[in-house]
Design an enzyme around this catalytic site. Structure first.
Site, PDB file in Angstrom:
ATOM      1  NE  ARG A  98     176.428 116.936  58.412  1.00 17.81           N
ATOM      2  CZ  ARG A  98     177.050 116.442  57.352  1.00 17.81           C
ATOM      3  NH1 ARG A  98     177.329 115.159  57.291  1.00 17.81           N
ATOM      4  NH2 ARG A  98     177.407 117.229  56.355  1.00 17.81           N
ATOM      5  CD  GLN A 156     168.437 114.073  60.319  1.00 12.37           C
ATOM      6  OE1 GLN A 156     167.230 114.052  60.051  1.00 12.37           O
ATOM      7  NE2 GLN A 156     169.154 112.974  60.430  1.00 12.37           N
ATOM      8  CG  ASP A 215     173.618 119.567  57.825  1.00 13.12           C
ATOM      9  OD1 ASP A 215     174.415 120.378  57.317  1.00 13.12           O
ATOM     10  OD2 ASP A 215     173.895 118.376  58.042  1.00 13.12           O
ATOM     11  CB  SER A 225     172.585 118.193  54.612  1.00 16.58           C
ATOM     12  OG  SER A 225     173.449 117.426  55.418  1.00 16.58           O
ATOM     13  CE1 TYR A 233     180.730 117.282  58.033  1.00 20.12           C
ATOM     14  CE2 TYR A 233     180.896 117.073  60.422  1.00 20.12           C
ATOM     15  CZ  TYR A 233     180.391 117.715  59.295  1.00 20.12           C
ATOM     16  OH  TYR A 233     179.538 118.775  59.460  1.00 20.12           O
TER      17      TYR A 233
END
Length: 393
Positions: free
Chosen positions: A132, A137, A140, A143, A240
């Site tokens: 993360r 990003q 990911d 996500s 997390y």
């Protein structure tokens, strides 16, 4: 270099690991792409669209893998001991030494299969382990898929709910807005909040991480949480949620129990990587809700946040419906596939030589070391390297 993409064979899986748009991008990098026949049908992508983008359509999984350098998968390959092996065939038997495998491989629950990758000489990457960090990003997969799951959870709730979401003022009278409570304000939870708000509901949410309060409130929802010293340190450096103490869970449960009693819809999204999902809603809480209320358990496949929820079922208890659909991103397969395919491309493309099409995944790169499970016949991920196999696939 050649990329292979197989038809996903696990029950209920409609996604595909590549899109025609990403085929074009790989071809622009001098990379060949072989897509198994019918791989995109669950996501409404016919073979002709892959062909038009520059992919070769292979008649079987074995043909697609012939000469492949990289295999793109959504879910982990089916192994001989899997319940689904008879219906889908043994995909593990098709993997050859030197192949690079990318997918959502669920290694913490299937450590013996990680050992099998190493023994087969496969360099396996679990995309759900993506760090993360800002640079990652766009890679990911958790996500991108959770975002759609949060959206779909609200629609699934509305389909089971016997009332409207928004306030309606009519000549015949006023319809009160639905009250929605979202448990877990990660990517899925925040999208669920936003979607429920767009549908006109009154929304509240909770999370063990205080940092999410501002995000929840920015979406127009009320934040519900026990705030103390433990909650102030409830997030890992990777972003997390940590598992909370029993004392904290009891305090939070008491607050939530009173709140849930007043709700029409509850959506739970809480997951802890590598651990069973925390139980957030007890049977007593379910029984405190009004008949006609709905709970949607997005963590049902990891043990469930909600008592009485069952994977793949909609359970009714005392007039309350508990929705436990499996693989929710696959229920939005078109968009889920497009986003997932782009995640994989964003991960791979920086490591592809634009002139020759050759690939070299640098172990010094944080996105590589963070996701790589096996290399050169050994298990290399720090969370798995010293752990014995658990048995069962």
């Amino acid at each position: 270099m050649r990329i292979a993409v197989l038809r996903e064979r696990r029950s209920g899986e409609r996604r595909v690991a590549i899109s025609p748009e990403m085929v074009k991008k790989y071809r622009a990098l001098n990379v060949e792409v072989a897509v198994e026949q019918g791989a995109g049908l669950g996501a409404s992508i016919p073979d002709s669209e892959f062909e038009a983008a520059g992919a070769r359509i292979a008649g079987s999984a074995a043909e697609a893998l012939e000469g492949a350098t990289v295999l793109l998968k959504v879910q982990r390959p089916i192994a001989g001991g899997d319940d689904e092996a008879q219906a889908g065939g043994d995909e593990m038997a098709l993997l050859h030494s030197g192949l690079t495998l990318l997918g959502v491989l669920n290694p913490m629950q299937h450590r013996d299969q990680v050992q099998a990758y190493a023994q087969a000489g496969v360099n396996a990457f679990a995309m759900e382990f993506m760090p993360r960090i800002t640079r990652a990003q766009s890679m990911d997969v958790l996500s991108s898929q959770s975002n759609l799951a949060g959206y779909k959870a609200v629609l699934d709730a509305s389909a089971e709910f016997g009332r409207a979401f928004p306030m309606m003022m009519t000549a015949a009278g006023t319809v009160a807005p639905a009250k929605v409570f979202v448990m877990g304000a990660g990517v899925a939870g925040l999208q669920a909040i936003a979607t429920a708000r767009r549908l006109g509901a009154i929304v509240s949410a909770t999370d063990v991480r205080p940092a999410t309060k501002e995000q929840v409130e920015s979406l127009g929802a009320k934040f519900v949480m026990v705030e103390d010293e433990e909650s102030a340190a409830a997030e890992t450096a990777a972003g997390y949620a940590k598992e909370m103490s029993e004392a904290y869970r009891q305090k939070q449960a008491a607050l939530v129990a009173e709140h849930i009693r007043k709700m029409d819809i509850v959506i739970t999204t809480a997951l802890i990587p590598g651990r069973p999902a925390p139980r957030l809603v007890s049977q007593e809480m379910v029984e405190s809700m009004k008949p006609g209320s709905v709970l949607v358990d997005l963590a049902v496949e990891s043990g469930g946040n909600v008592a009485l929820s069952r994977p793949g079922e909609v359970v009714e208890h005392n007039g309350v419906r508990i929705v436990g659909h499996r693989n929710v991103p696959s229920r939005v397969a078109v968009d889920a596939s497009q986003l997932y395919a782009r995640n994989l491309y964003n991960f791979l493309s920086p490591h592809i030589d634009k002139e020759s099409g050759a690939i070299r995944l640098d172990p010094a790169d944080e996105t590589v070391s963070g996701t790589q499970l096996t290399r050169d016949g050994a298990v290399v991920h720090p969370s798995l390297a010293d752990a014995p196999a658990t048995g069962g696939q």
